[in-house]
Scaffold this active site. Structure first.
Site, mmCIF file in Angstrom:
data_model
loop_
_atom_site.group_PDB
_atom_site.id
_atom_site.type_symbol
_atom_site.label_atom_id
_atom_site.label_comp_id
_atom_site.label_asym_id
_atom_site.label_seq_id
_atom_site.Cartn_x
_atom_site.Cartn_y
_atom_site.Cartn_z
ATOM 1 N N LYS A 75 0.144 -0.930 -0.123
ATOM 2 C CA LYS A 75 0.154 -0.184 -0.141
ATOM 3 C C LYS A 75 0.797 0.755 -0.557
ATOM 4 O O LYS A 75 1.896 1.414 0.514
ATOM 5 C CB LYS A 75 -1.040 -0.176 1.222
ATOM 6 C CG LYS A 75 -1.556 1.324 1.223
ATOM 7 C CD LYS A 75 -3.074 0.850 2.536
ATOM 8 C CE LYS A 75 -4.014 1.985 2.277
ATOM 9 N NZ LYS A 75 -4.994 1.523 3.393
ATOM 10 N N SER A 150 -9.664 1.637 2.401
ATOM 11 C CA SER A 150 -8.563 2.960 1.553
ATOM 12 C C SER A 150 -7.532 1.718 0.443
ATOM 13 O O SER A 150 -7.551 1.573 -0.644
ATOM 14 C CB SER A 150 -8.063 3.183 2.455
ATOM 15 O OG SER A 150 -7.688 3.080 3.213
ATOM 16 N N SER A 174 -10.169 -0.665 6.332
ATOM 17 C CA SER A 174 -9.495 -0.390 5.230
ATOM 18 C C SER A 174 -8.365 -1.940 4.396
ATOM 19 O O SER A 174 -8.032 -1.380 3.351
ATOM 20 C CB SER A 174 -8.408 0.255 5.227
ATOM 21 O OG SER A 174 -9.562 1.664 5.341
HETATM 22 N N1 GLN Z 1 -13.349 3.797 5.340
HETATM 23 C C1 GLN Z 1 -13.023 4.611 6.346
HETATM 24 C C2 GLN Z 1 -12.382 5.755 6.503
HETATM 25 O O1 GLN Z 1 -12.667 6.467 5.828
HETATM 26 C C3 GLN Z 1 -11.627 3.241 6.740
HETATM 27 C C4 GLN Z 1 -10.955 4.043 6.631
HETATM 28 C C5 GLN Z 1 -9.615 3.117 6.868
HETATM 29 O O2 GLN Z 1 -9.310 1.774 7.486
HETATM 30 N N2 GLN Z 1 -8.426 3.638 6.558
HETATM 31 O O3 GLN Z 1 -11.960 6.307 7.218
#
Ligand code: GLN
Length: 480
Positions: A75, A150, A174
């Protein structure tokens, strides 16, 4: 065995394949598919082949481990020395860390082969990769839909076999949600079970690196390779235990809780899939118990307060002075910082910095941030009590399958709400796994989630393995 890692590792060890050959194979797959999927935002072929050459040397000497010589994706928020790690943000464009994240150090020192950076939402804030500066990644099952986020690039890369596995990060879902959207396995380890050193911070008390894989065995192998205490991360713990060797598939007498709050407002096709997974567990000898954990409802608002508060502080360092993008046109330092941050950050990141600054400001701190911390304690306590009753919980991963492209930007609150099933785990620092369990009527993947008490990775991975083996029994037998 469906494990890609075990398959390639044994071919490498038996000298039926070299790491250079395997890496070339994966680079070819990336060249063929990435234009359509945008799962990788950068690929360094020369570096990957050099790493593969070094891996072949290790293998020749009979050294290394199961991950030696195997290509993986990373990532874009996990630091790799000399490799652009831009968090899919304009503000970090061109940023090449001078050090490796601990997880990268561990993998590279055992001869694993890093292919490049996977697409993500900007600074991991989002659920679709659409907030990132490189444009969206596309769902390999159907390009009209998002990958989730993400860590969507990693999930898409694994699901389309452009990487054997990928490293993602999970602050509120994410790793698990994109795994569910793309049909991959995603593990969010216990907070502290592996080092966050070199993971570019979003919400430090929630962030955790986790593997995206095509099988449960692979998730266990990668978890084992990454876990452990690290003097560079004071929140890392020595309590984690290895999981791979404990995969027996035996779930007899396991008590599985179905928390009823997790089934409210969920698409019926997903509810049915989770219920039929529960029935599979029952057939395998586990006992099911419907439970209720009412405070789970408050985890989502608490998450968005805590995550934004921490983000507003963590992202304060991007001021144009030390690294990354700097605006060229300014009269004094204040104007430089203002212009840099205004142009460098995208809309979603700015929104969260403002929300976070607001909830931390003098007049509102008690009403929002402090209250959220109290809710966090309650949610953690509710989980602790529930795990006195059951060994693990079975739930949906998300209320829907993958969203159509461009849906999230017009439905922001709904997108936040869709993190409902994943954020409680981060709030309480627990481990959880998302694994494929079926498809909806459009053919889009549906995932199920297993949640365990802290440091119960062997238990949840084994339960996931039992389900995966039950579903793939026929296929596995064919492959062997
Ligand atoms: N969708 C969640 C957010 O927007 C999770 C993001 C994540 O786990 N980095 O914060």
């Amino acid at each position: 065995m469906l494990s890609r890692i075990l398959k390639y590792s044994s071919l490498l060890r038996d000298k039926k394949l070299s790491s250079v050959e395997l890496t070339k194979e994966y680079l070819k797959k990336i060249a063929a598919k990435n234009g359509e999927l945008n799962a990788f935002v950068s690929v360094d072929e020369e570096r990957a082949l050099n790493l593969a050459g070094a891996a072949d040397k290790l293998l020749k000497e009979g050294k290394g481990n199961l991950l030696t010589g195997i290509p993986f994706g990373v990532k874009a928020n996990i630091a790799e020395k000399g490799v652009e790690t831009d968090c899919c943000s304009r503000i970090l464009k061109g940023y090449r860390p001078t050090y490796n994240a601990t997880v990268i150090e561990k993998l590279l020192s055992s001869g694993a082969v890093s292919l490049g950076k996977n697409n993500m939402d900007e600074f991991a804030m989002g659920s679709s990769t659409e907030t990132g500066s490189h444009g969206a990644a596309y769902n390999p099952v159907n390009r009209d839909y998002v990958t989730g986020g993400s860590s969507g690039g990693g999930a898409a890369a694994v699901a389309s076999d452009m990487a054997v596995y990928a490293l993602g990060s999970d602050t509120g879902g994410s790793v698990r949600q994109p795994a569910a959207f793309c049909g991959a396995v995603g593990l969010k380890p216990t907070y502290g079970s592996l080092s966050r050193y070199g993971l570019i911070a979003y919400g430090s008390s929630l962030d955790q690196i986790g593997p995206l894989t095509s099988s449960v065995a692979d998730a266990a192998i990668v978890y084992d390779a990454l876990r452990g205490v690290d003097p560079r991360d004071s929140t890392s713990s020595a309590l984690s235990v290895s999981a791979f060797e404990k995969l027996s598939g035996d779930v007899k007498n396991l008590k599985i809780g179905l928390p009823k709050e997790y089934f409210e407002g969920i698409n019926p096709e997903i509810v049915n899939t989770v219920k039929s997974a529960a029935a599979t567990y029952e057939k395998l000898g586990a006992t099911l118990k419907e439970i209720s954990v009412p405070s789970l409802k408050y985890a989502l608002p608490a998450y968005y307060i805590i995550a934004c508060a921490e983000a507003s502080s963590n992202l304060g360092r991007y001021d144009g002075i030390r690294y990354g993008y700097r605006s060229r046109d300014y009269d004094d330092v204040n104007e430089m910082i203002m212009k840099t941050r205004s142009a460098g950050f995208g809309k979603e990141v700015k929104r969260r910095i403002m929300l976070g600054t607001y909830v931390l400001s003098a007049g509102y701190f008690d009403a929002y941030y402090k209250k959220a911390l109290r809710v966090r304690e309650q949610v953690s306590e509710a989980f602790r009590m529930a795990f006195d009753e059951v060994d693990l919980m079975l739930t949906p991963v998300a209320p829907t399958t993958a969203f159509p492209l461009n849906y999230t930007s017009e439905n922001m609150i709904e997108t936040y709400m869709s993190d409902y099933c994943t954020v409680p785990v981060n709030i309480a620092g627990l481990p959880a796994i998302s694994l494929p369990a079926g498809t909806d009527e459009k053919g889009l993947p549906i995932g199920i989630q297993l949640i365990g008490a802290k440091f119960s990775e062997p238990l949840i991975l084994n339960a996931a393995y039992a389900f995966e083996s039950a579903c793939n029994g026929g296929k596995e037998a064919e492959n062997e």
